[in-house]
Design a protein around this motif. Structure first.
Motif, PDB file in Angstrom:
ATOM      1  N   SER A  50     -10.755  56.114 111.823  1.00 57.79           N
ATOM      2  CA  SER A  50     -12.053  56.536 111.315  1.00 57.79           C
ATOM      3  C   SER A  50     -11.990  56.792 109.809  1.00 57.79           C
ATOM      4  N   LYS A  51     -10.935  57.479 109.387  1.00 55.24           N
ATOM      5  CA  LYS A  51     -10.805  57.799 107.957  1.00 55.24           C
ATOM      6  C   LYS A  51     -10.666  56.548 107.097  1.00 55.24           C
ATOM      7  N   ASP A  87     -12.550  67.278 106.507  1.00 52.08           N
ATOM      8  CA  ASP A  87     -12.596  66.661 107.848  1.00 52.08           C
ATOM      9  C   ASP A  87     -11.357  65.829 108.104  1.00 52.08           C
ATOM     10  N   ASP A  88     -10.981  65.729 109.382  1.00 49.51           N
ATOM     11  CA  ASP A  88      -9.896  64.801 109.649  1.00 49.51           C
ATOM     12  C   ASP A  88     -10.375  63.532 110.335  1.00 49.51           C
ATOM     13  N   GLU A  89     -11.669  63.325 110.283  1.00 52.41           N
ATOM     14  CA  GLU A  89     -12.182  61.998 110.600  1.00 52.41           C
ATOM     15  C   GLU A  89     -13.319  61.746 109.626  1.00 52.41           C
ATOM     16  N   TYR A 132     -11.704  67.216 100.726  1.00 54.75           N
ATOM     17  CA  TYR A 132     -12.353  66.732 101.948  1.00 54.75           C
ATOM     18  C   TYR A 132     -11.680  67.375 103.149  1.00 54.75           C
ATOM     19  N   VAL A 162      -5.004  68.207 106.074  1.00 55.85           N
ATOM     20  CA  VAL A 162      -6.210  68.317 105.248  1.00 55.85           C
ATOM     21  C   VAL A 162      -6.159  69.618 104.468  1.00 55.85           C
ATOM     22  N   SER A 175      -7.741  66.647 102.032  1.00 50.04           N
ATOM     23  CA  SER A 175      -7.281  65.667 101.044  1.00 50.04           C
ATOM     24  C   SER A 175      -8.070  65.877  99.756  1.00 50.04           C
TER      25      SER A 175
END
Lengths: 270, 270
Positions: A8-9, B168-170, B166, B237, B239
């Motif tokens: 997804s990333k 989120d991890d997706e 950022y 995270v 990032s």
DNA sequence: TTGCTCCTCACGTCACGTGAGGTGGC
DNA sequence: TTGCTCCTCACGTCACGTGAGGTGGC
């Protein structure tokens, strides 16, 4: 191999979108782990990149399916892209017209136009008429696609203003329409079976004249229907629009000067 | 009074649409006959005309509801219309960009650009940094809305390239993002409570440099993640993207020359 | 054990279109 | 009686988003 979150990333596709693409079979991960985790590889990544591109160009999922299936070399892709480009260009054109329409309505002039028009209603008899015709289902805007075919069959034997018959008794997006061109003499339709040649019977009808663009023609229908109601007359189908003055096949003319006769048949005792 | 079929003809709305508008309470017939037939009158017709106009301008049902409720004189309507005009203008702009994007991809040059870029991966330590920041949920495209506020608080005390975190991890459409501007000295954020002033701790991270537009920045992330995988390093995270060279607040600059550092922290044993 | 990441349903969205099955007046 | 016009459900659409409830490995 990437788990769905990682994938997804690097693709900028949400996990939900990835699962949906899997279900829709446009991007199925190259393998599943024992715990049913989706595992994507570099080939999947390439495919995902293409899908992201196509989605950003507003391709639907089923369009993408088509592209992926017939996608062999770059040439095929280019074809799809230029098709989509034409489609978007069309959309832009439509939206520019919308903006024009808004501008028109920002000046309150046009609003008045149709309202203030007063329609003179008549009850008339229409004699039987010979005509070449095509009956189809679609929008009245599709007339242009068929009318040329009729004139090709009719050749020099056209005789009077063309008219349309509307067979529905409610408004429909996909309407039941017959395009007719009155004719004289014998017409040879053997080359074009889709063009019918026949006689339309005599009718008694209520009629009125609408001057101007077709966008406000519904007001003319209302005027006719209102008249029928006050007189206790029962209307029937098909109604007829006779284009005394309309857009020619070559010159567009000024829509404000179009002259259209609205004809709604009266139901006569059997 | 018109039955629904008649009303459909004079308004150019399908029967199904009319029933839907009734259910949605934007056009309820002025009365119902004993047999539950919907009966429309002239006032309903006026309202229907307005609704047809608004729908043709792509107003949604709930927008129409708003218009009808607050619709007192023409001025209100004009306001809604000019708002919608601006919206459509925006859409046209977007679609023109789409066409440009298609043109870009019709020449295969750009496709190659990101693929052929080879990323040099480094493992670096990032020292603690003081920064003023705003954390929000939205798209990375919304950065422009917040960055000005931060600089207003920071004034002359900015110290180094701004960066984003950022969390989120997706990938998400609505992402969890923190915009940061490194600072020196004391920052007074009492006037703007939404701007936080804090120290970001030291991190060990994998980093690489991406040169060019942000559209292909995901490829840089892939490069970093691929490296981590081969080395058996576990990433975490948030990032970080450090904008060494990016669009200024005034001058846009040439996107092909943007220089962005991608920083993904390494999970260190607790 | 707790947290984390993944999994599979199931339901919602928006503006209607498409039937199915039924009623009332000519 | 048949045909006609209307009625009210109920389900489908498109590309996912939003939970709920559950599993497997560190």
């Amino acid at each position: 191999m990437y788990k769905i979150g990682e994938f997804s990333k690097i693709t900028n596709l949400t996990v939900k979108a990835l699962r949906y693409y899997d279900e829709q079979k446009i991007l199925q991960p190259s393998c599943r782990a024992e715990n049913e985790y989706r595992m994507y590889d570099n080939k999947d990544f390439e495919k995902a990149q293409l899908i992201v591109l196509l989605r950003s160009l507003e391709f639907s999922i089923s369009e993408i399916k088509d592209v992926l299936e017939s996608y062999e070399d770059m040439e095929d892709l280019q074809y799809f892209l230029s098709e989509k480009k034409a489609f978007i260009a069309k959309k832009i054109k439509k939206e520019k017209e919308l903006i024009k329409a808004i501008d028109n309505h920002l000046l309150p002039e046009k609003n008045m136009e149709a309202k203030s028009m007063d329609y003179k209603i008549e009850i008339k008899e229409f004699e039987p008429v010979n005509a070449a015709s095509i009956r189809y289902k679609g929008s009245y805007k599709d007339v242009g696609e068929y009318i040329g075919t009729i004139y090709k069959v009719v050749k020099g034997n056209a005789d009077g203003a063309p008219f349309n018959l509307y067979y529905d008794d409610e408004f429909k997006e996909v309407a039941d329409i017959e395009i007719c061109v009155p004719t004289k003499g014998k017409i040879d339709n053997s080359a074009n079976a889709e063009v019918a040649v026949k006689q339309f019977p005599r009718i008694k009808a209520i009629s009125t004249i609408h001057i101007g663009t077709y966008e406000t023609i519904n007001v003319a229908y209302k005027a006719v229907m209102d008249y029928a109601k006050t007189q206790g007359i029962k209307c029937t189908v098909p109604s007829r629009e006779i284009y005394h003055k309309g857009p020619g096949m070559v010159f567009r003319g000024n829509p404000k000067k179009y002259v259209t006769e609205i004809v709604i048949p009266i139901e006569e005792g059997v």
